[in-house]
Design an enzyme around this catalytic site. Structure first.
Site, mmCIF file in Angstrom:
data_model
loop_
_atom_site.group_PDB
_atom_site.id
_atom_site.type_symbol
_atom_site.label_atom_id
_atom_site.label_comp_id
_atom_site.label_asym_id
_atom_site.label_seq_id
_atom_site.Cartn_x
_atom_site.Cartn_y
_atom_site.Cartn_z
ATOM 1 N N HIS A 180 -4.042 4.830 6.766
ATOM 2 C CA HIS A 180 -2.835 4.420 6.021
ATOM 3 C C HIS A 180 -1.411 4.705 6.457
ATOM 4 O O HIS A 180 -1.450 5.768 7.087
ATOM 5 C CB HIS A 180 -3.017 4.994 4.641
ATOM 6 N N ASP A 212 0.876 -1.177 -0.030
ATOM 7 C CA ASP A 212 0.041 0.057 0.049
ATOM 8 C C ASP A 212 0.870 1.066 -0.014
ATOM 9 O O ASP A 212 1.567 1.393 0.715
ATOM 10 C CB ASP A 212 -0.814 -0.029 1.205
#
Ligand SMILES: [Zn+2]
Ligand SMILES: [Zn+2]
Length: 565
Positions: free
Chosen positions: A374, A201
């Site tokens: 995130h 990611d």
């Protein structure tokens, strides 16, 4: 729709093809193939720019999946965010195999299947962290990661040429709300055993340091609970279950009732409570229709609309047009989410409406009321150094983020032998792994398909090339001139149709009536609504759709174009 041929899988070669999410934000999807077996990882949506009129959602082009046909054996889901599961209902009819996901992920899919009238319950397979499944030549292990919602996993896929690790979305939250920790041990073990490739990611690669845990927002909210003399209304993503838990707990502590306001948030809160991921103490939850029956200072509303979406609860409340919830002068509205790029204008408009109600507004630039789900640069580095892959493929991000992530990975692995190889891939790149190494070999067809939700079908791709919907039901464009100051209709609205004609006379009479519908819709709206282009466009679209459906039984694509004069 896309004429490009999908190349067959080369023998003795692992082929991984990102079908979405590499080079753009959202619609994450990936195919992993070995000879006759293809598995898919995630199938997400992307939300359209506000100027993409008539479009509700964007999904990846499924040409690749259709071409692989019966070779597609399964869909594996990492977690329940829309950018990972939103396209699943569109994918289900295109393959026959099972869908693997954690309980929360699968539960969030159920209402989507209902909406699309898909009876696929027997294809849903529940898995959890630590579980391992085998599909043809692949063994897939699910590994617990932390993120902004419960029940998220990364994947370790054992293939004939080595282990591939896919992180899904993650941050490393060391004080997780649900007490379920990121399985750093497993990542380290895999790294010691040897990992062929890491797909990681990249969303927050441009933020330095660590992202910080979900509990970090408690301080700012404690302050707001203490200082707010009226209602506290917090707008957040309907998937932010952890944020909801923090706020529900604070509500209990500060003796406020909690009302969930907005369809998707009510639905998700219900699912999360049913599965035990959201715990609401008895007697605290009230309906939105009960909000008015309590003193304002005893109420917390958790609402949809953090992105200024015209149909969401906060947008309706902000213009005094919600059935149950009104804003007063002592109320405070908190945006507990980041602005998705492209939504800034809509959010600013909503804030102005809130200000007109006299309520106070707090965003994450004023107080620490939001923390990302995130991982930032240091967390991303940690994963790379634990996993120590031979090949690194940054995923989930625009090209600048992917290339930044690549640079960071090279730096982390600088002294490690054999030297790390980075494959900077974009959507459609066929990444091959075999005995000789890895490379980006070829290109598979990819693209975007625009979806009109009310019709549950395709509108067309980026430039409305796909005419299927248009051919069936046509398109109506309504050009409406309104006064910039007062939002009043100027002159007659002009309507143009393509593929939606019933002869000149019938059309003329229908358009005359449609113009009447437009005039009435504008007249019956408040000044505040009339002068808000985003809201008015949505409202006109809805009214015209209803009108044409009733009058003709068809559902043309309706595009109102508002011109301020
Ligand atoms: Zn995501
Ligand atoms: Zn996510």
């Amino acid at each position: 729709m896309n004429q490009t041929v999908v190349p067959a899988v080369s023998p003795g070669t692992l082929e991984i093809v990102p079908l979405g999410g590499l080079g753009e934000f959202g619609m994450n999807m990936m195919a992993v193939s070995w000879e006759e077996t293809t598995i898919l990882i995630d199938a997400g949506v992307m939300f359209p720019d506000p100027d993409q009129l008539g479009v509700d959602l964007i999904i990846p082009d499924m040409t690749f999946v259709e071409a692989r046909g019966s070779q597609v054996k399964a869909l594996i889901l990492t977690h329940g965010h829309e950018d990972h599961i939103g396209a699943v209902p569109h994918l289900m009819p295109l393959f026959e195999g099972p869908v693997y996901g954690t309980p929360m992920t699968l539960a969030l899919l159920e209402p989507k299947f209902e909406e699309h009238q898909l009876d696929v319950a027997d294809r849903l397979k529940t898995v959890g962290p630590g579980d391992t499944i085998t599909i043809g030549p692949f063994t897939i292990e699910f590994i617990r990661v932390t993120h902004s919602m419960p029940d998220c996993v990364a994947l370790a896929i054992t293939t004939p040429v080595g282990v591939v690790v896919h992180t899904g979305d993650f941050k490393i939250d060391q004080t997780p709300i649900d007490g379920e920790h990121f399985d750093l041990h497993r990542f380290a073990e895999l790294g010691r055993q040897g990992v062929l490739a890491l797909f990681a990611d990249s969303t927050n690669i441009d933020r330095k340091g660590f992202t910080g845990p979900e509990i970090e927002v408690i301080d700012a909210f404690e302050e707001l609970f203490t200082s707010t003399g009226g209602k506290l209304l917090v707008a957040l993503f309907s998937s932010s279950i952890f944020r909801m838990q923090v706020l529900v707990d604070l509500a209990a502590q500060f003796e406020r009732k909690v009302a969930f306001v907005g369809r998707s948030i009510v639905k998700n809160a219900e699912i999360a409570q049913r599965l035990g991921f959201l715990r609401v103490p008895a007697g605290i939850q009230i309906r939105d229709s009960d909000v008015a029956n309590y003193p304002a200072q005893e109420v917390l509303c958790l609402a949809t609309g953090s992105q200024g979406e015209p149909q969401a609860a906060l947008s309706r409340i902000a213009i005094d047009d919600h059935r149950h919830v009104r804003l007063g002068e002592d109320d405070v509205v908190v945006l507990s989410a980041r602005a998705i790029p492209g939504n800034e204008k809509a959010i600013a408009r909503t804030m102005s409406h809130v200000a007109r109600r006299g309520a106070d507004m707090v965003t994450d630039s004023m107080k620490h009321v939001h923390v990302s789900g995130h991982g930032s640069a240091e967390e991303l580095k940690l994963i790379i150094s634990l996993v120590r892959p031979r090949f690194f493929v940054p995923i989930h991000g625009e090209y600048r983020q992917l290339s930044q992530h690549a640079r960071v990975a090279r730096r982390v692995m600088a002294g490690v032998e054999p030297k790390l190889q980075v494959l900077l891939a974009q959507d459609g790149d066929i990444i091959q792994f075999d005995a000789k190494g890895a490379r980006i070999a070829d290109k598979a067809p990819t693209g975007r398909v625009l979806i009109d939700v009310t019709r549950i079908g395709e509108v067309g791709d980026e430039v409305l090339r796909d005419r299927r919907h248009l051919a069936a039901d046509g398109i109506v464009i309504a050009v409406v001139a309104i006064g910039r100051q007062n939002g009043r209709l100027i002159g007659e609205p002009e309507l143009v149709a393509r593929g939606f004609v019933f002869g000149e006379e019938a059309e003329a009479s229908m358009f005359k009536d449609a113009a009447g519908v437009i005039a009435e819709c504008i007249e019956s709206s408040s000044l505040e609504e009339r002068t808000d282009q985003g809201l008015m466009t949505e409202k006109l679209r809805g009214e015209l759709r209803r009108y044409f459906k009733k009058r003709t039984g068809r559902r043309p694509l309706v595009l109102p174009v508002l011109m301020e004069i």
